[in-house]
Design a protein around this motif. Structure first.
Motif, PDB file in Angstrom:
ATOM      1  N   PRO A 195      14.951   3.095   2.205  1.00 51.06           N
ATOM      2  CA  PRO A 195      14.050   4.221   1.959  1.00 51.06           C
ATOM      3  C   PRO A 195      12.692   3.715   1.469  1.00 51.06           C
ATOM      4  O   PRO A 195      12.622   2.725   0.739  1.00 51.06           O
ATOM      5  CB  PRO A 195      14.767   5.022   0.866  1.00 51.06           C
ATOM      6  CG  PRO A 195      16.201   4.601   0.955  1.00 51.06           C
ATOM      7  CD  PRO A 195      16.162   3.166   1.367  1.00 51.06           C
ATOM      8  N   LYS A 196      11.631   4.411   1.867  1.00 50.46           N
ATOM      9  CA  LYS A 196      10.268   3.988   1.519  1.00 50.46           C
ATOM     10  C   LYS A 196       9.567   5.074   0.711  1.00 50.46           C
ATOM     11  O   LYS A 196       9.823   6.272   0.880  1.00 50.46           O
ATOM     12  CB  LYS A 196       9.464   3.716   2.797  1.00 50.46           C
ATOM     13  CG  LYS A 196      10.087   2.690   3.749  1.00 50.46           C
ATOM     14  CD  LYS A 196       9.964   1.281   3.236  1.00 50.46           C
ATOM     15  CE  LYS A 196      10.480   0.273   4.276  1.00 50.46           C
ATOM     16  NZ  LYS A 196      10.279  -1.121   3.840  1.00 50.46           N
ATOM     17  N   ASN A 197       8.647   4.637  -0.143  1.00 51.74           N
ATOM     18  CA  ASN A 197       7.783   5.593  -0.836  1.00 51.74           C
ATOM     19  C   ASN A 197       6.561   5.889   0.027  1.00 51.74           C
ATOM     20  O   ASN A 197       6.404   5.296   1.112  1.00 51.74           O
ATOM     21  CB  ASN A 197       7.408   5.069  -2.230  1.00 51.74           C
ATOM     22  CG  ASN A 197       6.563   3.800  -2.182  1.00 51.74           C
ATOM     23  OD1 ASN A 197       5.920   3.496  -1.171  1.00 51.74           O
ATOM     24  ND2 ASN A 197       6.553   3.059  -3.268  1.00 51.74           N
ATOM     25  N   PRO A 198       5.671   6.781  -0.387  1.00 53.76           N
ATOM     26  CA  PRO A 198       4.516   7.111   0.463  1.00 53.76           C
ATOM     27  C   PRO A 198       3.612   5.933   0.795  1.00 53.76           C
ATOM     28  O   PRO A 198       2.866   5.975   1.775  1.00 53.76           O
ATOM     29  CB  PRO A 198       3.772   8.165  -0.368  1.00 53.76           C
ATOM     30  CG  PRO A 198       4.841   8.828  -1.174  1.00 53.76           C
ATOM     31  CD  PRO A 198       5.782   7.715  -1.536  1.00 53.76           C
ATOM     32  N   ASP A 199       3.676   4.862  -0.010  1.00 48.94           N
ATOM     33  CA  ASP A 199       2.873   3.668   0.281  1.00 48.94           C
ATOM     34  C   ASP A 199       3.575   2.716   1.242  1.00 48.94           C
ATOM     35  O   ASP A 199       3.021   1.675   1.599  1.00 48.94           O
ATOM     36  CB  ASP A 199       2.553   2.924  -1.021  1.00 48.94           C
ATOM     37  CG  ASP A 199       1.635   3.724  -1.941  1.00 48.94           C
ATOM     38  OD1 ASP A 199       0.770   4.447  -1.414  1.00 48.94           O
ATOM     39  OD2 ASP A 199       1.801   3.624  -3.175  1.00 48.94           O
ATOM     40  N   GLY A 200       4.793   3.059   1.643  1.00 48.35           N
ATOM     41  CA  GLY A 200       5.533   2.203   2.568  1.00 48.35           C
ATOM     42  C   GLY A 200       6.353   1.131   1.903  1.00 48.35           C
ATOM     43  O   GLY A 200       6.888   0.243   2.580  1.00 48.35           O
ATOM     44  N   ASP A 201       6.486   1.177   0.572  1.00 48.01           N
ATOM     45  CA  ASP A 201       7.278   0.188  -0.154  1.00 48.01           C
ATOM     46  C   ASP A 201       8.711   0.684  -0.328  1.00 48.01           C
ATOM     47  O   ASP A 201       8.966   1.887  -0.445  1.00 48.01           O
ATOM     48  CB  ASP A 201       6.670  -0.082  -1.531  1.00 48.01           C
ATOM     49  CG  ASP A 201       5.259  -0.640  -1.444  1.00 48.01           C
ATOM     50  OD1 ASP A 201       5.009  -1.464  -0.543  1.00 48.01           O
ATOM     51  OD2 ASP A 201       4.414  -0.252  -2.279  1.00 48.01           O
TER      52      ASP A 201
END
Length: 243
Positions: A44-50
């Motif tokens: 799963p990723k956060n909005p920054d793609g991390d």
């Protein structure tokens, strides 16, 4: 069993086709299952793609993917790069509102037992990630609950195609006392010979953009489905008796 690892801790700089958002992961999962994947591993990723273990991010990814591939088991990472402190990672696991079917725990990372215990407490299957060339196998086998894991991920860190199969064999020897099924996989160019070895030994296998970005002939993969198609060809070759 052939598992697809949809994205991993990569970003779009490494692969323009990498699925990041819940909708992209759902579309990639559907295509992968259509190409023969039997199990899904994703980050799963956060909005920054991390990569993230935040409850909202995990729930969004799992909900979207399960809607796209109902009935297919879906797992996530718990890698230390997401949240370095293992107690915090365990707390995040306990905060999840949507539960994966399984989650990987890397046993070369400090506090693996803490995170794995939190997963077991929530009824989530544990994939014990054992990196070659590390003390992970000994740490895992010494854990009192080692027999309770869903499977062992034997992860070959040697990326040289010529030597990775030997490294895989040594890792499998270390893991001989393990009571759980083993999924053997490699990374980068070594992903392909290690997959062939796993197929020849009748072990679980894995392929996807987390592990490798190129097809066996060295050309860039257009996505997970291309990798799966190539994997099926190699599996068939590995399992076809010589005449």
């Amino acid at each position: 069993m052939l598992q697809v690892c949809l994205n991993g801790a990569r970003d779009r700089a490494a692969c323009a086709q990498l699925p990041l958002t819940p909708d992209e992961l759902a579309a990639a999962a559907a295509a992968a299952v259509g190409a023969g994947a039997q199990d899904i591993h994703l980050h799963p990723k956060n909005p920054d793609g991390d990569d993230t273990l935040d409850a909202a991010g995990v729930a969004a990814a799992l909900t979207a993917v399960r809607a796209a591939v109902p009935g297919v088991a879906v797992g996530v990472t718990t890698g230390a790069w997401t949240t370095p402190d293992p107690d915090e990672r365990a707390a995040q696991v306990r905060s999840w509102t949507v539960l994966p079917d399984h989650a990987s725990v890397n046993w070369h990372e400090d506090g693996a037992d803490v995170v794995a215990t939190a997963l077991l407490e929530r009824g989530i299957g544990v994939e014990a990630g054992i990196y070659s060339g590390t003390p992970a196998a000994q740490r895992f086998l010494g854990w009192p609950h080692a027999h309770r894991v869903l499977r062992v991920l034997a992860e070959v860190t040697d990326t040289a195609p010529e030597t990775a199969p030997d490294a895989a064999t040594r890792l499998l020897d270390e893991l001989r006392p393990a009571a759980s099924p083993i999924l053997l996989h490699g990374t980068d160019a070594a992903a392909w010979p290690v997959l062939q070895l796993a197929a020849s030994l009748g072990l679980h296998m894995r392929i996807g953009l987390e592990d490798v970005l190129h097809l066996p002939d060295g050309t860039p993969a257009a996505g997970n489905t291309g990798l799966l198609d190539a994997a099926h060809d190699l599996i068939q070759q590995a399992r076809t008796p010589l005449r």
